[in-house]
Design an enzyme around this catalytic site. Sequence first.
Site, PDB file in Angstrom:
ATOM      1  CB  CYS A  30      10.939  -6.297  -9.163  1.00 16.33           C
ATOM      2  SG  CYS A  30      10.603  -4.607  -9.660  1.00 16.33           S
ATOM      3  CD  GLU A  72      12.508  -8.793 -12.787  1.00 11.38           C
ATOM      4  OE1 GLU A  72      11.721  -8.507 -11.862  1.00 11.38           O
ATOM      5  OE2 GLU A  72      12.415  -8.307 -13.922  1.00 11.38           O
ATOM      6  CB  ALA A  98      -0.934  -0.009   1.202  1.00 13.33           C
TER       7      ALA A  98
HETATM    8  N1  THU Z   1       7.749  -5.423 -12.096  1.00 13.67           N
HETATM    9  C1  THU Z   1       8.474  -6.549 -11.857  1.00 13.67           C
HETATM   10  O1  THU Z   1       8.221  -7.272 -10.873  1.00 13.67           O
HETATM   11  N2  THU Z   1       9.467  -6.876 -12.718  1.00 13.67           N
HETATM   12  C2  THU Z   1       9.723  -6.230 -13.875  1.00 13.67           C
HETATM   13  O2  THU Z   1      10.584  -6.662 -14.618  1.00 13.67           O
HETATM   14  C3  THU Z   1       8.950  -5.029 -14.225  1.00 13.67           C
HETATM   15  C4  THU Z   1       8.021  -4.521 -13.194  1.00 13.67           C
HETATM   16  C5  THU Z   1       6.642  -5.114 -11.191  1.00 13.67           C
HETATM   17  C6  THU Z   1       6.815  -3.947 -10.260  1.00 13.67           C
HETATM   18  C7  THU Z   1       5.372  -3.613  -9.933  1.00 13.67           C
HETATM   19  O3  THU Z   1       4.905  -4.484  -8.917  1.00 13.67           O
HETATM   20  C8  THU Z   1       4.629  -3.957 -11.222  1.00 13.67           C
HETATM   21  O4  THU Z   1       5.487  -4.820 -11.962  1.00 13.67           O
HETATM   22  C9  THU Z   1       4.273  -2.756 -12.067  1.00 13.67           C
HETATM   23  O5  THU Z   1       5.371  -1.951 -12.260  1.00 13.67           O
END
Ligand code: THU
Length: 157
Positions: A59, A61, A52
């Site tokens: 991410c 990765e 939130a």
């Molecule tokens: N996101 C990832 O987890 N990996 C990526 O390679 C690009 C973006 C996620 C971050 C966020 O939770 C969502 O995607 C939107 O940006």
Amino acid sequence: MFELTPEMTKRLVKAAMTARGNAYAPYSRYNVGAALLGEDDVIYPGANVENAAYPQGACAETSAISHMVLAGPRRYKAAAVIGSGPDFCTPCGGCRQRLFEFGDASTPIILCKADGSHVVQTLGELLPMAFGPSELPDNMKPILEAYQARRPDVRQA
Ligand code: THU
């Protein structure tokens, strides 16, 4: 340089797709899954985990890297990342740098569209002229090499 076979590509894409199913992305509604092939030939999955307080999200990765490092390996041979949109999902800038810490310029990264169709790029193509451990002063190298070779026994933790 690691030779990524079509079979291993398929396994990594599938693992990333499965991980995507566990993404927690109520805010962006963009679900992402990732999978790393560790140097131990185990596949380590990860998914994005949002919050939130938006910048606190992680991410996919980053989540996969944590998963691998926690299990012991500190190098990976290849990675896959899959989003939930019609375009190829490419790692954000921060994740390219994090991926570089445990891979190298020749490491293949599989970029997928939501349906699993994909292209393969090297990490060097995604992050040219990366700043990495080799940029550090010479006296850091033996310390880093010893550190990367260390395999903590997690069972004793
Ligand atoms: N996101 C990832 O987890 N990996 C990526 O390679 C690009 C973006 C996620 C971050 C966020 O939770 C969502 O995607 C939107 O940006």
